[in-house]
Design an enzyme around this catalytic site. Structure first.
Site, PDB file in Angstrom:
ATOM      1  N   TRP A   1       0.131   7.453   4.752  1.00  0.00           N
ATOM      2  CA  TRP A   1       0.647   6.077   4.627  1.00  0.00           C
ATOM      3  C   TRP A   1       1.213   5.682   5.997  1.00  0.00           C
ATOM      4  CZ3 TRP A   1       6.192   4.806   3.054  1.00  0.00           C
ATOM      5  CH2 TRP A   1       6.352   3.438   2.812  1.00  0.00           C
TER       6      TRP A   1
ATOM      7  N   ASP B   1       6.769  13.169  -1.010  1.00  0.00           N
ATOM      8  CA  ASP B   1       6.814  11.735  -1.256  1.00  0.00           C
ATOM      9  C   ASP B   1       5.999  11.485  -2.526  1.00  0.00           C
ATOM     10  OD1 ASP B   1       6.713   9.025  -1.362  1.00  0.00           O
ATOM     11  OD2 ASP B   1       5.888   8.717   0.648  1.00  0.00           O
TER      12      ASP B   1
ATOM     13  N   LYS C   1       5.392   1.364  -8.144  1.00  0.00           N
ATOM     14  CA  LYS C   1       4.041   1.351  -8.730  1.00  0.00           C
ATOM     15  C   LYS C   1       4.075   1.679 -10.219  1.00  0.00           C
ATOM     16  CE  LYS C   1       3.258   1.747  -4.287  1.00  0.00           C
ATOM     17  NZ  LYS C   1       2.488   1.061  -3.314  1.00  0.00           N
TER      18      LYS C   1
HETATM   19  N1  KET Z   1       5.123   6.349  -0.095  1.00  0.00           N
HETATM   20  C1  KET Z   1       3.807   6.098  -0.150  1.00  0.00           C
HETATM   21  C2  KET Z   1       2.858   7.224   0.008  1.00  0.00           C
HETATM   22  C3  KET Z   1       3.360   4.780  -0.345  1.00  0.00           C
HETATM   23  O1  KET Z   1       2.062   4.565  -0.405  1.00  0.00           O
HETATM   24  C4  KET Z   1       4.287   3.731  -0.480  1.00  0.00           C
HETATM   25  C5  KET Z   1       3.834   2.345  -0.621  1.00  0.00           C
HETATM   26  C6  KET Z   1       5.644   4.070  -0.442  1.00  0.00           C
HETATM   27  C7  KET Z   1       6.039   5.384  -0.247  1.00  0.00           C
HETATM   28  C8  KET Z   1       6.757   3.070  -0.555  1.00  0.00           C
HETATM   29  O2  KET Z   1       6.737   2.247  -1.622  1.00  0.00           O
HETATM   30  P1  KET Z   1       8.094   1.513  -2.079  1.00  0.00           P
HETATM   31  O3  KET Z   1       7.664   0.161  -2.437  1.00  0.00           O
HETATM   32  O4  KET Z   1       9.049   1.553  -0.925  1.00  0.00           O
HETATM   33  O5  KET Z   1       8.590   2.319  -3.226  1.00  0.00           O
HETATM   34  N2  KET Z   1       2.674   1.965  -0.306  1.00  0.00           N
HETATM   35  C9  KET Z   1       2.046   0.650  -0.470  1.00  0.00           C
HETATM   36  C10 KET Z   1       2.892  -0.526  -0.117  1.00  0.00           C
HETATM   37  C11 KET Z   1       3.470  -0.503   1.266  1.00  0.00           C
HETATM   38  O6  KET Z   1       2.770  -0.237   2.237  1.00  0.00           O
HETATM   39  O7  KET Z   1       4.693  -0.770   1.362  1.00  0.00           O
HETATM   40  C12 KET Z   1       0.688   0.656   0.234  1.00  0.00           C
HETATM   41  O8  KET Z   1       0.321   1.661   0.846  1.00  0.00           O
HETATM   42  O9  KET Z   1      -0.041  -0.348   0.134  1.00  0.00           O
END
Ligand code: KET
Length: 425
Positions: free
Chosen positions: A155, A236, A272
């Site tokens: 990510w 994570d 998610k």
């Molecule tokens: N870790 C991973 C691996 C991840 O893909 C995301 C979000 C997050 C943490 C953080 O999500 P949060 O909303 O802070 O709980 N990924 C998607 C959104 C983004 O980039 O913020 C994405 O990869 O599209």
């Protein structure tokens, strides 16, 4: 009073520089526009496109089969119960204890001895990003000479998070582009060759962006080698439930490490799997040697949080704790998680079949083999640019398709466009 305001007026209206040779208007002249975020920048570009056929498969956010954002039934019901009944006081610095308690059960298991023995230092965090960042800051403060090993690819924001926490980054092999699977041999080599006691970032399940996870057997070998080397594993877990449809099964990697006695760290997010993207609710936990150490570690995590955001937001935490502490509502949630995972799996088959039907000479097996929210398509940045410029299809330039944005209505269009830009390759 009158005198003071007339002086102030004179200073403000004066055109001469007031700070040495620097005029007021020059404070931010050296600031250049920041580069666009590789993921959230895609959403911005999508929103700015007036074309009615546009498709957003950029950000990893779940959509229903009409392409609309979803609020889960369990969340609607929890909000009904919360409205008018709860106050909106500050939470403690470490957030909602009730939410944290329920969240730990998801990662560590309902009957976890670590929970019973109070060996886990855990705080509510600003979703998964906030949990990762809080950990990175903690790592810098209490293991200042350490580095973080990050998989290739990962990510994109992981790099920003540890960069801003001033923790040097190293990488380890993960994905094998030719086989579109795990490069297990190179991964194990990197684990063996890292200095003893290194910090590693692992995706607990549904690896982003590749959709490729180690098998249970491979996790066992990784855990064993981590033990031999004395490495620290930071998981994570942003997609618990999206890999298999069952949050319990998706925690398997973590449970394997726990069985081997690792003192792990873990970031959890409800963005998610509960669709609480904008509520920013998650949890950071660190397994400690005993209760005393856990109390100390938690107090330090709170101290890092206090000058940054003081305490985390209350509404999302109330929603989560309301759902997870009511067995019936929890069942509704589990069904809905499964429903989201199943719709994505269905769309994987549909996308693959539609591309194959068009006579693509390439193999698209990986679309259905990969798991979780994303398909790491293998398309080049140039092919992605063509998808965007010619077909108004928006996705990250690394070729990642957010399968959560694919619907019965757009899958044929998407397949045709993908075939069009890849058939000559
Ligand atoms: N870790 C991973 C691996 C991840 O893909 C995301 C979000 C997050 C943490 C953080 O999500 P949060 O909303 O802070 O709980 N990924 C998607 C959104 C983004 O980039 O913020 C994405 O990869 O599209």
């Amino acid at each position: 009073m009158a005198l003071r305001s007339s002086i102030t007026r004179r200073i403000l209206s004066s055109s001469s520089p007031v700070h040495g040779s620097r005029s007021i208007s020059s404070w931010w002249k050296h600031v250049e526009p920041a580069p666009k975020d590789p993921i959230l920048g895609v959403t911005e570009a999508f929103l700015a496109d007036p074309n009615p056929d546009k498709v957003n498969v950029g950000v990893g956010a779940y959509r229903d089969d009409n392409g609309k954002p979803v609020v889960l039934d369990c969340v609607r019901e929890a909000e009904r119960r919360i409205a008018g009944n709860m106050n909106m006081e500050y939470l403690p610095m470490g957030g909602s204890n009730k939410m944290v308690e329920e969240t730990l059960k998801l990662a560590y298991g309902d009957d976890s001895d670590l929970i019973k023995d109070k060996r886990i230092a855990a705080v509510q965090a600003l979703s998964g990003t906030g949990a990762c960042r809080l950990f990175a800051d903690f790592q810098k403060r209490f293991s200042p000479d350490s580095q973080i090993y990050i998989p290739v690819p990962t990510w994109s924001n992981h790099h920003n998070i540890w960069r801003d926490a001033n923790v040097p980054q190293r990488t380890f092999h993960y994905y094998h582009p030719e086989s579109k699977g795990l490069d297990f041999a190179s991964l194990m080599d990197d684990v063996k060759n890292a200095p003893n006691g290194s910090f590693f970032l692992l995706h607990a399940c549904a690896h982003n962006p590749t959709g490729v996870d180690p098998t249970e057997e491979q996790w066992k070998e990784i855990s064993y080698q981590f033990k031999v080397k004395g490495h620290f594993a930071f998981f994570d877990m942003a997609y618990q439930g999206f890999a298999s449809g069952d949050p319990e099964r998706d925690a398997k990697s973590i449970r394997i490490f726990l069985e081997d006695g690792h003192l792990i760290g873990c970031s959890q997010s409800y963005a998610k799997n509960m669709g609480l993207y904008g509520q920013r609710v998650g949890c950071l936990s660190l397994v400690c040697e005993d209760e005393k150490q856990a109390v100390a570690v938690k107090s330090q995590l709170q101290q890092i949080a206090r000058p940054m955001y003081s305490n985390p937001p209350v509404h999302g935490a109330l929603v989560v704790s309301t759902i997870l502490s009511d067995p019936d509502l929890k069942q509704v949630w589990l069904k809905e998680v499964k429903g989201m995972a199943d719709r994505i799996i269905g769309m994987r088959s549909a996308l693959k079949e539609n591309i194959e039907k068009l006579g693509s000479p390439l193999s698209w097996e990986h679309i259905t083999k990969q798991i979780g929210m994303f398909c790491y398509s293998g398309m080049t940045p140039e092919q992605v640019d063509r998808l965007t410029n010619e077909f108004h299809i928006y996705m990250t330039r690394n070729g990642r398709i957010s399968m959560a944005g694919v619907t019965t209505g757009n899958v044929e269009y998407l397949a045709k466009a993908i075939h069009e830009v890849t058939k000559g390759a």
